[in-house]
Design an enzyme around this catalytic site. Structure first.
Site, PDB file in Angstrom:
ATOM      1  N   GLY A 432     -41.711  12.408  23.363  1.00 57.94           N
ATOM      2  CA  GLY A 432     -43.163  12.063  23.490  1.00 57.94           C
ATOM      3  C   GLY A 432     -43.628  10.804  22.697  1.00 57.94           C
ATOM      4  O   GLY A 432     -44.599   9.969  22.703  1.00 57.94           O
ATOM      5  N   ASP A 547     -44.349  20.147  13.927  1.00 61.31           N
ATOM      6  CA  ASP A 547     -43.468  20.155  15.465  1.00 61.31           C
ATOM      7  C   ASP A 547     -42.051  20.493  15.105  1.00 61.31           C
ATOM      8  O   ASP A 547     -41.011  19.934  15.281  1.00 61.31           O
ATOM      9  CB  ASP A 547     -43.385  18.708  16.040  1.00 61.31           C
TER      10      ASP A 547
END
Ligand code: NAG
Ligand code: NAG
Ligand code: NAG
Ligand code: NAG
Ligand code: NAG
Ligand code: NAG
Ligand code: NAG
Ligand code: NAG
Ligand code: NAG
Ligand code: NAG
Ligand code: NAG
Ligand code: NAG
Length: 752
Positions: A432, A547
């Site tokens: 991403g 994350d």
């Protein structure tokens, strides 16, 4: 002489056409036949050009069969034997079809009252990945799209959330109550599914349905009325790419009887990077249907002043045209003869001179353009360097005067050389946040270079801060930042290269998992916990990673964990314990409390770490659509198993075999405490790290094991922890801080 003149003028005209940027393509609607002789060329108002057709003699192959059903008024067109409705066919290779909208609605008592998960499948065609967007709408929703491409599955999706009716009034799909994502190339099947985290119980009074659709981007604009209308509309247009067969042009030309570009004056193009097959097109200056014999016909540019710009004296030629000047003039008759020059006789020399002049002029212009571009590029590089905070960083880096080990600022050309000009072969991974390339530096170092996507200019300073912090951290379990490059529009980050893949591969790749012992798993868990503990409480400014997941934990050749990807991480100013942010993370690892409140705290990392720990224990995927709905998330599955005291049924086989039962139970208890729904009830990372460290050393040196039995919260005392560290320090099994020793203050308060 006269013939020669005309030829020269034509040459000039062609020269000018080539040089002029305007294309001749936007032409008047053609009156050419679009289907085979004696074939219907429309169904209702939809035109049906060959290779499509409504009967067997009229289509190219069964894939192009259009079922024009007269049972509807007006008649509707369906693709081949399917129920896929066609609303437009374009000879450029696109097809617009209507695709069902997925929905799922809840009643006030949290039960699902209606739903539809549509599926669409093409045998030869593919869904166009640039024209369509996958959009999900709802206030407590996750939507995903699954299907097949290149004979293997793919899956993607997004999670919109909102907390008040106003959030749906934003007018565009920005992430509040609506999110959208692109889909991969070459998808031949799509299957839309929706789900909800809390069955809409918190948002029911203003929103009770989720929707998802794959449709042309312009087909839907976000507004409360349009959302309310979605149940009624049922279908939205979607763009599909078609092409002939599954061969390339070269292969197809070898078999002239089936070659579809039948018309003379046509060319063949391979279908651009989306599926198999080829398409045909008429040459420039011709129009019509290239799939029919004599389908491409000359365009008479002289009939359309927009095309020729001659006004008068236009001469059409096959495939082109030119303009002449009135009698007594010579030159180019375009634009109403503005460029015509008076003169009785035109000598060969004059015309030749003019052409030569134009050529020289063109060459000079080209050269000047190149030179200008080169200068502009140098200027841009300097500008980007400044804009990206080059000066700020250079100052910070030089001020620190540390050893050669610290961050280097690389130039763009160095990194280009290292990665063979960012060649596709050098791509290690794509995520991403951008693309990671492998690079070889002149001093034989191997590095990983991260090229991020666009960076918001407002965040540049924060980015620089992050780079400086990361370059100061020197923890053996964090991927080292070797340097960065600021001369490009988006900064490039250079990391040390870790060669043994991700933790994810080692857990889920069957071949690798066989050699992945429990001892190593526990060691990696302890190392990761240690990193997080260090980031949260020991580093000079606390950092929340945001994350944590098994794909972000890299392993080196000794299977030592290296935490990576700080792209999403946030610095927390010391006087704050929580931050408001847009929810970011990875489905399955996302802290449910953070998702609901948007308040980011260190406890979100604790939750994600808990999920990784469960992944290590069970070897199961974090999200699996093969499991029943309420057990799709590994965290939920694990918690319900723990509640029913069935832990040993879901542990990985080798783990059960190798691990000591009591120790496994304790690690599971740690995972359970990390997965508490309320952040406040989760332990802080320091406690988790100490407990895992204790369990690990307990395994190695059973005499250190403390007397706690099944107690859940029986964390090791601090003294014992220090002793453990001392035992470890001169042994290779230790988990430690290479430098930054001054930061390791164990007496520091925990997370909050
Ligand atoms: C089209 O139909 C006409 C009359 O039915 C017939 O004479 C002609 O041969 C047909 N043409 C083709 C190509 O089938
Ligand atoms: C054409 O479509 C209609 C309506 O969907 C259907 O009843 C019929 O069977 C289809 N015909 C063929 C040949 O598929
Ligand atoms: C489509 O339908 C026709 C007639 O109903 C049948 O002969 C043919 O085999 C079908 N083709 C496919 C690909 O299903
Ligand atoms: C929930 O509501 C639906 C309709 O609103 C009703 O059909 C269903 O029986 C209710 N279920 C429970 C468990 O109350
Ligand atoms: C949410 O809805 C699903 C499907 O209707 C149901 O199985 C589940 O029990 C519901 N959960 C809650 C917490 O009500
Ligand atoms: C709702 O959908 C219908 C049917 O497609 C359409 O005619 C109408 O204009 C839509 N209303 C709004 C407010 O978009
Ligand atoms: C190409 O199409 C033919 C016939 O439709 C099929 O037999 C063959 O398997 C296809 N090849 C590929 C690579 O898709
Ligand atoms: C190209 O088109 C022209 C006129 O339409 C025709 O005379 C010529 O034969 C065509 N060329 C070929 C190769 O078919
Ligand atoms: C997808 O559609 C766009 C126009 O809608 C077109 O320009 C593009 O070439 C298509 N992609 C493919 C692979 O055909
Ligand atoms: C895991 O079990 C397999 C057999 O199921 C065995 O071959 C392998 O060696 C075991 N791995 C470890 C690390 O013990
Ligand atoms: C990765 O780790 C495994 C297990 O220790 C080892 O056998 C293998 O050689 C390592 N691979 C590399 C490239 O270091
Ligand atoms: C390299 C090293 O110092 N190894 C030591 C690790 O600890 C054991 C006893 O716990 C020693 O025997 C080793 O020499």
């Amino acid at each position: 002489m006269g013939f020669l003149q005309i030829q020269l003028i034509k040459l000039l005209a062609i020269l000018v056409i080539i040089a002029s940027p305007k294309s001749l393509l936007s032409a008047a609607p053609p009156n050419f036949p679009i289907s085979k002789p004696n074939c219907t060329d429309h169904c209702g108002s939809i035109s049906i050009p060959y290779p499509f057709g409504t009967t067997e003699d009229c289509y190219h192959s069964h894939d192009f069969f259009v079922n024009c059903s007269q049972t509807f008024n007006p008649p509707k067109a369906f693709l081949a034997n399917s129920t896929i409705e066609i609303i437009d066919i374009s000879l450029d290779g696109q097809l617009t079809v209507l695709q069902f909208i997925a929905h799922e609605c809840y009643s006030q008592n949290r039960t699902r009252v209606s739903y539809k998960y549509p599926r669409i499948w093409f045998s030869m065609f593919t869904v166009n990945n640039t024209a369509n967007k996958f959009t999900v709408i709802g206030c407590d929703t996750y939507g995903y799209i699954a299907g097949r491409r290149l004979n293997r599955p793919y899956r993607t999706g997004c999670t919109p959330y909102c907390y008040a009716e106003d959030d749906l009034n934003e007018g565009s799909c920005t992430g509040l109550g609506c999110c959208s994502t692109s889909i991969p190339k070459e998808a031949s099947m799509v299957y839309l599914t929706l789900g909800s985290y809390y069955n809409f119980s918190y948002v029911w009074n203003f929103n009770n349905c989720s929707y998802a659709f794959l449709a042309e981007e312009s087909a839907f604009t976000l507004s409360p009325e349009n959302i309310a209308n979605l149940t009624k509309v049922e279908k939205l247009p979607m763009v599909v790419d078609w092409a002939i067969g599954n061969r390339t042009c070269q292969e197809a030309k070898m078999n002239p009887s089936t070659y579809a570009c039948r018309s003379g004056n046509s060319t063949c193009h391979n279908k651009p990077d989306n599926g198999y097959g080829y398409r045909c097109a008429c040459l420039e200056g011709y129009k019509g249907n290239p799939y029919l014999t004599d389908g491409c016909q000359d365009v008479n540019e002289c009939e359309d002043p927009k095309l020729s710009k001659c006004e008068k004296n236009c001469v059409n030629t096959i495939g082109s045209f030119y303009c002449t000047c009135p009698k007594g003039y010579h030159g180019d008759g375009k634009e109403g003869g503005r460029d015509c020059i008076r003169g009785e006789s035109i000598t060969f020399k004059l015309v030749a001179g003019i052409s030569l002049g134009i050529i020289v002029l063109l060459l000079t212009a080209c050269w000047m353009d190149l030179e200008l571009k080169r200068r502009r590029q140098i200027k841009m590089r300097q500008m980007f360097f400044l804009q990206n905070g080059g000066i700020l960083l250079q100052e910070k880096v030089t001020r620190r005067e540390r050893s050669s080990d610290t961050t280097t600022i690389f130039s763009e050309s160095e990194l280009q050389k290292a990665t063979n000009n960012f060649h596709n072969n050098m791509i290690l991974g794509q995520g991403g946040f951008g693309t990671v390339y492998k690079g070889f530096l002149p001093d034989n170092r191997i590095v990983a270079i991260k090229k991020s996507k666009e960076v918001d200019p407002n965040q540049i300073e924060q980015f620089i801060n992050e780079v400086t912090i990361l370059s100061q951290i020197n923890h053996r379990n964090i991927v080292k930042l070797q340097g960065c490059c600021l001369e490009t529009q988006v900064p490039l980050l250079v990391y040390e290269f870790i060669n043994n893949g991700t933790l994810f591969e080692h857990i889920h790749n069957k071949a690798k998992a066989r050699f992945f012992s429990w001892e190593t798993r526990l060691k990696i868990a302890a190392e990761t916990a240690n990193v997080l503990s260090y980031l949260h409480s020991a580093a000079s400014t606390p950092i929340i990673h945001r994350d944590i997941k098994s794909t972000n934990i890299l392993l080196d050749h000794t299977l030592t964990a290296k935490v990576s990807d700080f792209g999403a991480s946030r610095l927390v100013p010391l006087d704050q314990t929580q931050l408001s942010t847009l929810v970011y993370g990875t489905l399955g690892y996302l802290d449910p409390e953070y998702m609901q409140t948007n308040q980011l705290t260190e406890k979100s990392d604790v939750y994600s770490f808990g999920v990784v720990l469960v992944e290590l224990l069970t070897g199961k995927k974090v999200l699996s659509f093969d499991r029943p709905e309420e057990e799709r998330g590994l965290a939920n599955l694990f918690l319900s198993v723990m509640k029913e005291d069935r832990l040993f049924e879901i542990l990985e086989e080798n783990v059960t075999r190798e691990g000591n039962k009591k120790q496994l139970m304790k690690v599971a208890m740690v995972a359970k405490s990390c997965l508490h729904v309320k952040g406040d009830d989760r332990p802080c990372m320091k406690e988790v790290a100490m407990e895992l460290e204790g369990l690990m050393l307990g395994e190695k040196h059973p005499w250190i094991q403390p007397g706690h039995d099944e107690e859940v919260k029986g964390f090791l005392l601090e003294g014992e922890f220090s002793r453990a560290i001392n035992v470890g320090e001169d042994n290779s099994t230790s988990i430690g801080f290479d430098s930054a020793k001054d930061h390791v203050t164990l007496s520091m308060g925990g997370g909050r």
